[in-house]
Design an enzyme around this catalytic site. Sequence first.
Site, PDB file in Angstrom:
ATOM      1  N   ASP A  88       2.368  -9.654 -15.067  1.00 43.90           N
ATOM      2  CA  ASP A  88       3.656  -9.456 -14.401  1.00 43.90           C
ATOM      3  C   ASP A  88       4.084 -10.757 -13.707  1.00 43.90           C
ATOM      4  O   ASP A  88       3.266 -11.663 -13.488  1.00 43.90           O
ATOM      5  CB  ASP A  88       3.548  -8.307 -13.381  1.00 43.90           C
ATOM      6  CG  ASP A  88       4.891  -7.644 -13.109  1.00 43.90           C
ATOM      7  OD1 ASP A  88       5.939  -8.213 -13.500  1.00 43.90           O
ATOM      8  OD2 ASP A  88       4.910  -6.557 -12.505  1.00 43.90           O
ATOM      9  N   GLU A 110       6.503  -1.256 -11.813  1.00 43.01           N
ATOM     10  CA  GLU A 110       5.548  -2.376 -11.770  1.00 43.01           C
ATOM     11  C   GLU A 110       4.385  -2.063 -10.831  1.00 43.01           C
ATOM     12  O   GLU A 110       3.228  -2.355 -11.135  1.00 43.01           O
ATOM     13  CB  GLU A 110       6.269  -3.650 -11.312  1.00 43.01           C
ATOM     14  CG  GLU A 110       7.223  -4.194 -12.373  1.00 43.01           C
ATOM     15  CD  GLU A 110       8.080  -5.339 -11.883  1.00 43.01           C
ATOM     16  OE1 GLU A 110       8.511  -6.143 -12.715  1.00 43.01           O
ATOM     17  OE2 GLU A 110       8.338  -5.443 -10.658  1.00 43.01           O
TER      18      GLU A 110
END
Length: 237
Positions: A88, A110
Amino acid sequence: MDDTAQALIAAKRAAGYQAADMVQDGMILGLGTGSTVLYALERLSLRVREGLQVRGIPTSYQTARRAYEYGIPLTTLDEEPVPDLVIDGADQVDIRLNLIKGRGAALTREKCVAAAGLCLVIVIDEQKLVTTLSAPVPVEIIPFAIRPVMTRLESLGCIPVLRDGVKKDGPVITDNGNFIVDCGFDGVDNPKELETALAGIPGVVESGLFCCFTEKTTVIVGSKKKCKIITSADIVP
Ligand code: 5RP
């Protein structure tokens, strides 16, 4: 494109590619969101074409669509609740590996994927590495509760701004159907405490402060030359 913009792209690409090269055959991947992650997907797509077997859990429509275009097989947290590796981006990373995320409004998914994963690899460029977090903290809020939540956010000492859409009138609507409020603090001295305080406000879905994953986090700081790697072992007590 000027030299600075080109250097930034080169840094993001280098970080993204290095993260994709850490992936091993058979892994289940968490796939974050944002321009740096897209470079990781670009490199992964090449490796998949060369025979790498992986499946990815996308954290946004952007990532799902790009992974599909790149031929990267996808799965879900229902199918694979413990991804081996999560790649990420971040908006800021401090020297203790606390993160601010959410410029792309994908922070809730996320955080779910980061929490589920065994390892978290964060890909950034040098400008995002800071001593103290200072970027606005994005907070995802259910529309029903926006007014009282804004008041509670103000009482925490920030200036909350409802994020407006681009090429859309009115507020940004997240992939989960919620609003995003960007909370400008005058520096975040105690990110963990603030993350807990934000999580305690009814109507807040998640905040973009990621302070609980430092032990399993590796940060790849891209640059035109060699990428720098930072892990929890590098944190000065
Ligand atoms: C999306 C995010 C992104 O990972 C973060 O904003 C970094 O994006 P970029 O790599 O484009 O700078 O948190 O919600």
